[in-house]
Design a protein around this motif. Sequence first.
Motif, PDB file in Angstrom:
ATOM      1  N   ARG A 124       0.813  -1.086  -0.019  1.00 44.71           N
ATOM      2  CA  ARG A 124      -0.256   0.848  -0.163  1.00 44.71           C
ATOM      3  C   ARG A 124       0.481   1.113   0.262  1.00 44.71           C
ATOM      4  O   ARG A 124       0.952   2.252  -0.888  1.00 44.71           O
ATOM      5  CB  ARG A 124      -0.967  -0.180   1.209  1.00 44.71           C
ATOM      6  CG  ARG A 124      -2.152   1.589   0.956  1.00 44.71           C
ATOM      7  CD  ARG A 124      -2.755   1.691   1.967  1.00 44.71           C
ATOM      8  NE  ARG A 124      -2.231   1.741   3.671  1.00 44.71           N
ATOM      9  CZ  ARG A 124      -1.504   2.909   4.267  1.00 44.71           C
ATOM     10  NH1 ARG A 124      -1.587   4.089   3.128  1.00 44.71           N
ATOM     11  NH2 ARG A 124      -0.383   2.423   5.128  1.00 44.71           N
ATOM     12  N   VAL A 125       1.958   1.317   1.156  1.00 46.12           N
ATOM     13  CA  VAL A 125       2.818   2.418   1.136  1.00 46.12           C
ATOM     14  C   VAL A 125       3.304   2.835  -0.116  1.00 46.12           C
ATOM     15  O   VAL A 125       3.976   3.650  -0.565  1.00 46.12           O
ATOM     16  CB  VAL A 125       3.964   1.991   3.011  1.00 46.12           C
ATOM     17  CG1 VAL A 125       4.572   3.614   2.202  1.00 46.12           C
ATOM     18  CG2 VAL A 125       2.553   2.675   3.448  1.00 46.12           C
ATOM     19  N   ALA A 126       4.583   1.467  -0.341  1.00 44.10           N
ATOM     20  CA  ALA A 126       5.174   1.879  -1.604  1.00 44.10           C
ATOM     21  C   ALA A 126       4.440   1.595  -3.207  1.00 44.10           C
ATOM     22  O   ALA A 126       5.189   1.825  -4.455  1.00 44.10           O
ATOM     23  CB  ALA A 126       6.271   0.736  -1.990  1.00 44.10           C
ATOM     24  N   GLY A 127       3.503   1.746  -3.430  1.00 47.50           N
ATOM     25  CA  GLY A 127       2.618   1.516  -4.653  1.00 47.50           C
ATOM     26  C   GLY A 127       3.109   0.504  -5.617  1.00 47.50           C
ATOM     27  O   GLY A 127       2.473   0.870  -6.818  1.00 47.50           O
ATOM     28  N   VAL A 128       2.976  -0.511  -4.187  1.00 47.06           N
ATOM     29  CA  VAL A 128       3.004  -1.661  -5.873  1.00 47.06           C
ATOM     30  C   VAL A 128       2.028  -2.519  -5.807  1.00 47.06           C
ATOM     31  O   VAL A 128       1.114  -2.600  -4.448  1.00 47.06           O
ATOM     32  CB  VAL A 128       5.099  -2.610  -5.746  1.00 47.06           C
ATOM     33  CG1 VAL A 128       5.424  -1.458  -5.819  1.00 47.06           C
ATOM     34  CG2 VAL A 128       5.111  -2.615  -4.189  1.00 47.06           C
ATOM     35  N   SER A 129       2.198  -3.671  -6.502  1.00 45.33           N
ATOM     36  CA  SER A 129       0.146  -4.487  -6.307  1.00 45.33           C
ATOM     37  C   SER A 129       1.057  -5.515  -4.933  1.00 45.33           C
ATOM     38  O   SER A 129       2.118  -5.954  -5.179  1.00 45.33           O
ATOM     39  CB  SER A 129       0.786  -5.304  -7.754  1.00 45.33           C
ATOM     40  OG  SER A 129       1.652  -6.185  -7.804  1.00 45.33           O
ATOM     41  N   GLU A 130       0.310  -6.174  -5.056  1.00 47.57           N
ATOM     42  CA  GLU A 130       0.231  -7.642  -3.224  1.00 47.57           C
ATOM     43  C   GLU A 130       0.675  -8.094  -4.635  1.00 47.57           C
ATOM     44  O   GLU A 130       1.105  -9.336  -3.635  1.00 47.57           O
ATOM     45  CB  GLU A 130      -1.545  -7.528  -2.902  1.00 47.57           C
ATOM     46  CG  GLU A 130      -1.353  -6.436  -1.721  1.00 47.57           C
ATOM     47  CD  GLU A 130      -3.040  -7.015  -1.441  1.00 47.57           C
ATOM     48  OE1 GLU A 130      -3.643  -8.127  -1.487  1.00 47.57           O
ATOM     49  OE2 GLU A 130      -3.043  -5.990  -0.720  1.00 47.57           O
TER      50      GLU A 130
END
Length: 309
Positions: A194-200
């Motif tokens: 969520r914080v880094a803006g990458v996909s789960e």
Amino acid sequence: MALTIMMVLGGLVLLTVGGELLVRGAVSISSRLGLPTVVTGVVIVGAATSMPELVTSVDAALMGSPGIAWGNIVGSNIANSLLILGAVALLFPFPLTGAGKRDAVVGLIASVLLAGIAFAGLHSIGIGIFLLAALAVYVLWRVTHPRKTEAVEEDGQDGPQMALILAIALFLVGVGALVTGGHLLVEGAVEIARVAGVSEVAIGATVVAVGTSLPELAASVAAAWRGQPGLALGNVVGSNAFNLLLIGGVTMTIAPLAIPVELLDIEWPLLVASAALLLGLCAFAKRAGRALGALLLAAFAANSVLLFA
């Protein structure tokens, strides 16, 4: 973010320690109960070494994060085939004797089957039960049709056997550590994504998958260092089959969420390709050398970079 990173690291430590304790306890319990070696190897150890992945994927699915759940399943198999086998071959080149071919066939079939389910967008409790039934058939077949070496080999434990009560205690402590570590790892991974803006999916297939594969990595490298590198191949092919059928089956049964479409472009094709490569190595190759090890590690690194691109 510092607290989140500590949660992830703490979860990884607990998964590693818990996996080790659970395996030691499970093997000692089976030895005390007089179970055949093949049952210990295929059922007890096979299932026990998959517990970090199982706990993590189920926890992620129940939290509504199928990207981490299925990214971990697919990523763990890719890590087994490329990272672990590549590291062992690079550090300790070893001859290939055909061992593990039957398990590699099952791993490839399971990979193709789940890839078809993923591409068709299917998800239901029934599919999960089917995968678990397929696992039961696989285990029954392996136990009732052991290789000649499995039928005669000893349990391999040196020295006095562990007391049953201690073995049970280790097993239970290992289970507790796995559950706690898996929950911490999933919560931390979701927050990082969520914080880094990458996909789960990217986090699940890399950070989480490698983390839950650490017990297998440590065991394979240790076996190779002790002059038994061929055990690494058996560990990889057996773990791959259990990951797909056991973890995929339990995850789909408990939380029948759709497999994320982000996995379809690269991860599933790579999973099937790596499973086919393992079967080819088991069936036809004579030796796993440093060149092969370097190639496998490079493929794993390239895949990780593409996931975050």
